[in-house]
Every structure is written in structure tokens, then in C-alpha cells.
Design an enzyme around this catalytic site. Structure first.
Site, PDB file in Angstrom:
ATOM      1  N   GLN A  68       0.827  -1.203   0.000  1.00  0.00           N
ATOM      2  CA  GLN A  68       0.000   0.000   0.000  1.00  0.00           C
ATOM      3  C   GLN A  68       0.862   1.255   0.000  1.00  0.00           C
ATOM      4  O   GLN A  68       0.540   2.247  -0.639  1.00  0.00           O
ATOM      5  CB  GLN A  68      -0.951   0.003   1.204  1.00  0.00           C
ATOM      6  CG  GLN A  68      -1.971   1.125   1.183  1.00  0.00           C
ATOM      7  CD  GLN A  68      -2.944   1.027   0.013  1.00  0.00           C
ATOM      8  OE1 GLN A  68      -3.267  -0.069  -0.430  1.00  0.00           O
ATOM      9  NE2 GLN A  68      -3.391   2.153  -0.506  1.00  0.00           N
ATOM     10  N   ALA A  89      -5.546   5.110  -0.252  1.00  0.00           N
ATOM     11  CA  ALA A  89      -5.318   5.234   1.191  1.00  0.00           C
ATOM     12  C   ALA A  89      -3.828   5.263   1.506  1.00  0.00           C
ATOM     13  O   ALA A  89      -3.002   4.693   0.797  1.00  0.00           O
ATOM     14  CB  ALA A  89      -5.962   4.053   1.907  1.00  0.00           C
ATOM     15  N   SER A  94      -5.646   1.334   4.507  1.00  0.00           N
ATOM     16  CA  SER A  94      -6.364   0.691   3.401  1.00  0.00           C
ATOM     17  C   SER A  94      -7.126  -0.531   3.886  1.00  0.00           C
ATOM     18  O   SER A  94      -6.564  -1.402   4.568  1.00  0.00           O
ATOM     19  CB  SER A  94      -5.385   0.246   2.323  1.00  0.00           C
ATOM     20  OG  SER A  94      -6.067  -0.555   1.365  1.00  0.00           O
ATOM     21  N   HIS A  96      -7.823  -2.885   2.110  1.00  0.00           N
ATOM     22  CA  HIS A  96      -7.241  -4.065   1.445  1.00  0.00           C
ATOM     23  C   HIS A  96      -6.300  -4.845   2.370  1.00  0.00           C
ATOM     24  O   HIS A  96      -6.096  -6.040   2.185  1.00  0.00           O
ATOM     25  CB  HIS A  96      -6.498  -3.660   0.172  1.00  0.00           C
ATOM     26  CG  HIS A  96      -7.417  -3.343  -0.969  1.00  0.00           C
ATOM     27  ND1 HIS A  96      -7.903  -4.307  -1.812  1.00  0.00           N
ATOM     28  CD2 HIS A  96      -7.960  -2.166  -1.378  1.00  0.00           C
ATOM     29  CE1 HIS A  96      -8.693  -3.735  -2.723  1.00  0.00           C
ATOM     30  NE2 HIS A  96      -8.752  -2.442  -2.468  1.00  0.00           N
ATOM     31  N   ASP A 103     -11.141  -5.570  -5.320  1.00  0.00           N
ATOM     32  CA  ASP A 103     -11.535  -4.676  -6.404  1.00  0.00           C
ATOM     33  C   ASP A 103     -11.873  -5.532  -7.612  1.00  0.00           C
ATOM     34  O   ASP A 103     -11.076  -6.381  -8.005  1.00  0.00           O
ATOM     35  CB  ASP A 103     -10.384  -3.731  -6.788  1.00  0.00           C
ATOM     36  CG  ASP A 103     -10.009  -2.759  -5.690  1.00  0.00           C
ATOM     37  OD1 ASP A 103     -10.879  -2.418  -4.862  1.00  0.00           O
ATOM     38  OD2 ASP A 103      -8.839  -2.330  -5.661  1.00  0.00           O
ATOM     39  N   GLU A 152     -16.132   4.561  -5.510  1.00  0.00           N
ATOM     40  CA  GLU A 152     -15.385   3.391  -5.992  1.00  0.00           C
ATOM     41  C   GLU A 152     -16.360   2.222  -6.177  1.00  0.00           C
ATOM     42  O   GLU A 152     -16.497   1.376  -5.289  1.00  0.00           O
ATOM     43  CB  GLU A 152     -14.272   2.993  -5.006  1.00  0.00           C
ATOM     44  CG  GLU A 152     -13.171   4.022  -4.897  1.00  0.00           C
ATOM     45  CD  GLU A 152     -11.907   3.500  -4.212  1.00  0.00           C
ATOM     46  OE1 GLU A 152     -11.861   2.301  -3.852  1.00  0.00           O
ATOM     47  OE2 GLU A 152     -10.975   4.301  -4.047  1.00  0.00           O
ATOM     48  N   HIS A 155     -14.977  -1.495  -5.477  1.00  0.00           N
ATOM     49  CA  HIS A 155     -14.306  -1.910  -4.232  1.00  0.00           C
ATOM     50  C   HIS A 155     -15.343  -2.467  -3.253  1.00  0.00           C
ATOM     51  O   HIS A 155     -16.213  -1.733  -2.770  1.00  0.00           O
ATOM     52  CB  HIS A 155     -13.596  -0.675  -3.654  1.00  0.00           C
ATOM     53  CG  HIS A 155     -12.962  -0.852  -2.299  1.00  0.00           C
ATOM     54  ND1 HIS A 155     -11.586  -0.841  -2.106  1.00  0.00           N
ATOM     55  CD2 HIS A 155     -13.508  -0.998  -1.066  1.00  0.00           C
ATOM     56  CE1 HIS A 155     -11.323  -0.987  -0.815  1.00  0.00           C
ATOM     57  NE2 HIS A 155     -12.471  -1.081  -0.151  1.00  0.00           N
TER      58      HIS A 155
HETATM   59 ZN   LIG Z   1     -10.050  -1.186  -3.443  1.00  0.00          ZN
END
Ligand SMILES: [Zn+2]
Length: 182
Positions: A68, A89, A94, A96, A103, A152, A155
Site C-alpha cells: 500500500q 489510502a 487501506s 485491502h 476490487d 469506488e 471496491h
Molecule cells: Zn479497493
């Protein structure tokens, strides 16, 4: 349900212990991983999408703190800090890094992550059906003041069917839902 946003971060050392490789789904880049609980649910979602005529492809799943960090540095050097912060982020911030987030993209947007995905049939399908599998769209349209992020539509974060359905039916963001729990 851990809040990961502009205010709350995960420790830099946090890596889920049960990450598994996504072997049975299409991905745009190799070596994508999710937590063991979430990977089969993503399979179910992608199979249901396919049955409805939509080919969804994984663009990005788990990202480590270090990954990230380099993603954000790339966007900052490309777009400048203000725009980079709207769409990417900081490391530790994040979703993630949770290993429960993915995503998704499709051929109709050239396998990119872009806002127009939300207007494509597969993007609309995802918005209307993700909750049935326990996923929420973390950053919906028109909620930047709440989430801190631009729209987004690609996401999605796994929070379980019960919570995802409640969030969907209330028409609120995960961020707002978590606030009501505090
Ligand atoms: Zn994402």
C-alpha cells in the site's frame, strides 16, 4: 467490522494469518490472496454474476502495508497529494490490508478501475447483489464527505450477509453503520 478509514489505521505489522491464493477466479494480476473465509464467498458471487451474464474479474485483493505504501507513493507522484488522497489510502489506512476486500473490474472498462464501471450492467449488478453474499460497496457515490473517498463502484468489503443486507436496506455506508454500533 474493524474500522479502517482516514482516522483509524491497522498496525503496519498486521497480516491476516489465513490468506489463501485465489486460484479459481480470473485476475488481472497474479498472486492475489484473500482470507480463507472470504475466498469461497467471492467464488459464489462471481459465479452468480456469470449466471446473470456478467464477467467480473479480480483486479486487486489483499495488499500488505508495504504494498500500500508503494501504491500510494505512485499515485502521489502521478496525481499530486490532494487527488491521490481522494482515491488511495495511506499505508495502514487501506481496507485491502484486512484481506476481506477486493476490487473487481470487467472488459467493458478495459479492466481498469474507473467510475464508469458503476454505470455498466455488471457494475449495476454488483451494487444490487453484493449484499446477498455479504459484501458492501465501501465507497458509494455521493458519500465522499462521509467516507473520505471518491466513488469506488469496484471496491467491495466482506462483512457478512446479515450486516451487508442491513447496510444495503438502510441505504447507508459501512462507515455510518459502524458509527451506529459505537
Ligand atoms: Zn479497493
Amino acid at each position: 467490522m474493524y474500522p479502517v478509514n482516514k482516522q483509524n489505521a491497522l498496525p503496519s505489522s498486521y497480516v491476516p494469518e489465513d490468506l489463501v491464493p485465489l486460484t479459481s477466479v480470473r485476475t488481472t494480476t497474479a498472486n492475489q490472496r484473500l482470507r480463507r473465509l472470504v475466498a469461497p464467498v467471492l467464488d459464489q458471487l462471481l459465479t452468480a454474476a456469470k449466471a446473470a451474464g456478467h464477467d467480473l474479474v479480480v483486479s486487486s485483493a489483499f495488499r500488505s502495508y508495504a504494498e500500500q505504501e508503494s501504491v500510494h507513493a505512485y499515485w502521489e507522484s502521478t496525481l499530486g497529494k490532494v487527488q491521490a488522497d481522494r482515491q488511495s489510502a495511506l499505508a495502514g489506512h487501506s481496507e485491502h490490508q484486512l484481506g476481506t476486500v477486493v476490487d473487481l473490474t470487467s472488459a467493458s472498462v478495459g479492466f481498469q478501475l474507473e467510475e464508469s464501471f458503476g454505470d455498466k450492467p455488471e457494475g449495476r449488478w454488483l451494487r444490487e447483489n453484493a449484499h446477498r453474499f455479504g459484501f458492501v460497496i465501501s465507497y458509494p457515490a455521493g458519500k465522499e464527505a462521509v467516507t473520505g473517498y471518491a466513488y469506488e463502484p469496484w471496491h467491495i468489503r466482506y462483512v457478512g450477509v446479515e450486516q451487508a443486507t442491513a447496510i444495503y436496506q438502510k441505504g447507508i455506508t459501512l462507515e455510518e453503520y459502524l458509527r451506529t454500533l459505537r
